[in-house]
Design a protein around this motif. Structure first.
Motif, PDB file in Angstrom:
ATOM      1  N   GLU A 102      -0.593  17.650  -4.536  1.00  0.00           N
ATOM      2  CA  GLU A 102      -0.036  17.496  -5.880  1.00  0.00           C
ATOM      3  C   GLU A 102       1.381  16.926  -5.827  1.00  0.00           C
ATOM      4  N   GLU A 103       2.191  17.378  -4.884  1.00  0.00           N
ATOM      5  CA  GLU A 103       3.551  16.857  -4.739  1.00  0.00           C
ATOM      6  C   GLU A 103       3.531  15.363  -4.428  1.00  0.00           C
ATOM      7  N   GLN A 104       2.583  14.945  -3.596  1.00  0.00           N
ATOM      8  CA  GLN A 104       2.476  13.519  -3.272  1.00  0.00           C
ATOM      9  C   GLN A 104       2.121  12.706  -4.524  1.00  0.00           C
ATOM     10  N   LEU A 105       1.147  13.189  -5.297  1.00  0.00           N
ATOM     11  CA  LEU A 105       0.750  12.483  -6.516  1.00  0.00           C
ATOM     12  C   LEU A 105       1.906  12.405  -7.504  1.00  0.00           C
ATOM     13  N   GLN A 106       2.653  13.492  -7.638  1.00  0.00           N
ATOM     14  CA  GLN A 106       3.795  13.497  -8.551  1.00  0.00           C
ATOM     15  C   GLN A 106       4.854  12.502  -8.097  1.00  0.00           C
ATOM     16  N   THR A 107       5.067  12.419  -6.793  1.00  0.00           N
ATOM     17  CA  THR A 107       6.040  11.460  -6.254  1.00  0.00           C
ATOM     18  C   THR A 107       5.643  10.030  -6.609  1.00  0.00           C
ATOM     19  N   GLY A 159       0.787  -1.223   0.000  1.00  0.00           N
ATOM     20  CA  GLY A 159       0.000   0.000   0.000  1.00  0.00           C
ATOM     21  C   GLY A 159       0.819   1.272   0.000  1.00  0.00           C
ATOM     22  N   LEU A 160       0.467   2.196  -0.895  1.00  0.00           N
ATOM     23  CA  LEU A 160       1.025   3.546  -0.937  1.00  0.00           C
ATOM     24  C   LEU A 160      -0.091   4.527  -0.626  1.00  0.00           C
ATOM     25  N   SER A 161       0.243   5.741  -0.242  1.00  0.00           N
ATOM     26  CA  SER A 161      -0.803   6.681   0.145  1.00  0.00           C
ATOM     27  C   SER A 161      -0.500   8.100  -0.284  1.00  0.00           C
ATOM     28  N   VAL A 162      -1.588   8.804  -0.598  1.00  0.00           N
ATOM     29  CA  VAL A 162      -1.560  10.253  -0.810  1.00  0.00           C
ATOM     30  C   VAL A 162      -2.594  10.841   0.131  1.00  0.00           C
ATOM     31  N   LEU A 163      -2.133  11.662   1.059  1.00  0.00           N
ATOM     32  CA  LEU A 163      -3.000  12.219   2.094  1.00  0.00           C
ATOM     33  C   LEU A 163      -3.637  13.519   1.622  1.00  0.00           C
ATOM     34  N   ASN A 207       7.692   7.376  -9.379  1.00  0.00           N
ATOM     35  CA  ASN A 207       8.472   6.307  -8.762  1.00  0.00           C
ATOM     36  C   ASN A 207       7.825   4.925  -8.731  1.00  0.00           C
ATOM     37  N   PHE A 208       6.531   4.820  -9.034  1.00  0.00           N
ATOM     38  CA  PHE A 208       5.866   3.539  -8.845  1.00  0.00           C
ATOM     39  C   PHE A 208       5.002   3.150 -10.033  1.00  0.00           C
ATOM     40  N   GLU A 209       4.964   1.853 -10.298  1.00  0.00           N
ATOM     41  CA  GLU A 209       4.026   1.287 -11.253  1.00  0.00           C
ATOM     42  C   GLU A 209       2.863   0.720 -10.451  1.00  0.00           C
ATOM     43  N   LEU A 210       1.695   1.302 -10.618  1.00  0.00           N
ATOM     44  CA  LEU A 210       0.550   0.945  -9.793  1.00  0.00           C
ATOM     45  C   LEU A 210      -0.269  -0.172 -10.416  1.00  0.00           C
ATOM     46  N   ALA A 211      -0.899  -0.986  -9.533  1.00  0.00           N
ATOM     47  CA  ALA A 211      -1.800  -2.048  -9.974  1.00  0.00           C
ATOM     48  C   ALA A 211      -3.250  -1.719  -9.647  1.00  0.00           C
ATOM     49  N   GLY A 212      -3.475  -0.646  -8.894  1.00  0.00           N
ATOM     50  CA  GLY A 212      -4.832  -0.248  -8.548  1.00  0.00           C
ATOM     51  C   GLY A 212      -4.826   0.990  -7.674  1.00  0.00           C
ATOM     52  N   VAL A 213      -5.932   1.745  -7.718  1.00  0.00           N
ATOM     53  CA  VAL A 213      -6.068   2.969  -6.916  1.00  0.00           C
ATOM     54  C   VAL A 213      -7.445   2.995  -6.282  1.00  0.00           C
ATOM     55  N   LYS A 214      -7.480   3.328  -4.993  1.00  0.00           N
ATOM     56  CA  LYS A 214      -8.736   3.573  -4.282  1.00  0.00           C
ATOM     57  C   LYS A 214      -8.759   5.036  -3.860  1.00  0.00           C
ATOM     58  N   ILE A 215      -9.872   5.708  -4.108  1.00  0.00           N
ATOM     59  CA  ILE A 215     -10.014   7.121  -3.752  1.00  0.00           C
ATOM     60  C   ILE A 215     -11.089   7.261  -2.680  1.00  0.00           C
ATOM     61  N   GLY A 216     -10.761   7.973  -1.614  1.00  0.00           N
ATOM     62  CA  GLY A 216     -11.710   8.205  -0.532  1.00  0.00           C
ATOM     63  C   GLY A 216     -12.023   9.679  -0.382  1.00  0.00           C
ATOM     64  N   LEU A 217     -11.923  10.191   0.826  1.00  0.00           N
ATOM     65  CA  LEU A 217     -12.295  11.573   1.115  1.00  0.00           C
ATOM     66  C   LEU A 217     -11.305  12.559   0.492  1.00  0.00           C
ATOM     67  N   LEU A 218     -11.835  13.484  -0.313  1.00  0.00           N
ATOM     68  CA  LEU A 218     -10.995  14.480  -0.987  1.00  0.00           C
ATOM     69  C   LEU A 218     -11.109  15.863  -0.354  1.00  0.00           C
ATOM     70  N   THR A 272      -8.920  19.932  -4.525  1.00  0.00           N
ATOM     71  CA  THR A 272      -8.326  18.600  -4.465  1.00  0.00           C
ATOM     72  C   THR A 272      -9.053  17.645  -5.389  1.00  0.00           C
ATOM     73  N   VAL A 273     -10.380  17.768  -5.473  1.00  0.00           N
ATOM     74  CA  VAL A 273     -11.142  16.928  -6.398  1.00  0.00           C
ATOM     75  C   VAL A 273     -10.661  17.158  -7.830  1.00  0.00           C
ATOM     76  N   SER A 274     -10.461  18.414  -8.216  1.00  0.00           N
ATOM     77  CA  SER A 274      -9.979  18.736  -9.559  1.00  0.00           C
ATOM     78  C   SER A 274      -8.604  18.125  -9.813  1.00  0.00           C
ATOM     79  N   LEU A 275      -7.741  18.210  -8.819  1.00  0.00           N
ATOM     80  CA  LEU A 275      -6.396  17.661  -8.944  1.00  0.00           C
ATOM     81  C   LEU A 275      -6.442  16.146  -9.148  1.00  0.00           C
ATOM     82  N   VAL A 276      -7.280  15.466  -8.354  1.00  0.00           N
ATOM     83  CA  VAL A 276      -7.397  14.010  -8.460  1.00  0.00           C
ATOM     84  C   VAL A 276      -8.075  13.622  -9.774  1.00  0.00           C
TER      85      VAL A 276
END
Length: 260
Positions: free
Chosen positions: A59-64, A33-37, A68-79, A84-88
């Motif tokens: 935005e810095e977290q998303l860019q990081t 698990g990776l996270s963007v707060l 650096n990572f190849e993702l296999a899936g993303v879950k989105i919760g509270l924005l 922040t919604v626009s950014l996501v």
């Protein structure tokens, strides 16, 4: 290779939901698990408040992650806020089709903030074309469909149908205490039933459910299989949860056998 999944959402300081439960669920289901707060939930005058993080920091977290990572899936919760919604949304649009994206459209605003409700709901709906599934609970389905309070199975099914028709997205409305979740894809409706736990360790169940679906999809299971496996995982999590003081509860770590 270890599969890597990302959760984008808020921190539940009490430990029962949000990022904390998402990462715990990922670990239990054998993905990394990776996270963007996006925000913090904290106590204020015997209530809770949501403190959004600066959009630039999100935005810095998303860019990081993207660098650096190849993702296999993303879950989105509270924005938490509109920027922040626009950014996501931009993140999802860039990565659409590369991995499954599950949106749990958490709506933590106060009932009385009508303008915020309307603006946030419309902004969240703009995310729908770029995700593979949304998992609202009854209250969130009520907001998204513009329905009155949803109490019966028929009302819940109709609201699910309306959301799917209006948005074109696959919808899974969680039934909570009824134990019946309603899925809609195009003209197809399917109900998922399962055992109901009477334990009170159910705080964060929605977060656990959507992140479990994400983990199973990342592992190559079909959407229907992922939903079925995730329902069982949530039930086991509630049954084996522990109360933490009076603030909330968290999931007890599972064995691999319990997580299947």
């Amino acid at each position: 290779m270890v599969l890597k999944t990302l959760t984008i959402g808020g921190s539940d300081t009490w430990g029962g939901g949000g990022i904390q439960t998402d990462l715990r669920t990922f670990e239990q289901l054998d993905v990394f698990g990776l996270s963007v707060l996006t925000c913090l939930a904290v106590e204020a005058v015997d209530d809770f408040v949501i403190r959004p993080l600066p959009v630039a920091l999100v935005e810095e977290q998303l860019q990081t992650i993207e660098r650096n990572f190849e993702l296999a899936g993303v879950k989105i919760g509270l924005l938490a806020d509109l920027e922040t919604v626009s950014l996501v949304q931009d993140f999802c649009q860039r990565n659409q089709g590369r991995f499954p994206i599950i949106l749990d459209p958490v709506m933590a605003f106060k009932e009385t903030k009508d303008a915020l409700q309307r603006d946030y709901i419309e902004k969240i709906k703009a995310l729908f074309p770029y995700v593979d599934l949304i998992t609202p609970n009854r209250r969130e389905a009520q907001f998204l469909s513009g329905s009155e309070e949803l109490t019966s199975a028929e009302e819940l099914s109709f609201a699910t149908e309306q959301i799917a028709k209006k948005t074109g997205v696959k919808v899974l409305v969680t039934g909570g205490e009824s134990g019946i979740d309603t899925y809609r894809e195009g003209s197809i409706t399917q109900s998922f039933t399962g055992p109901i736990s009477l334990k009170k360790t159910n705080h964060g169940a929605g977060c656990c459910f959507s992140s479990a679906i994400c983990a199973h999809l990342a592992q190559g299971f079909s959407l229907i299989e992922s939903i079925e496996k995730s329902k069982n995982h949530v039930y086991q999590s509630i049954e084996n949860g522990v109360i933490v003081g009076e603030a909330g509860n968290v999931w007890r770590p599972k064995t691999k056998k319990e997580s299947v």
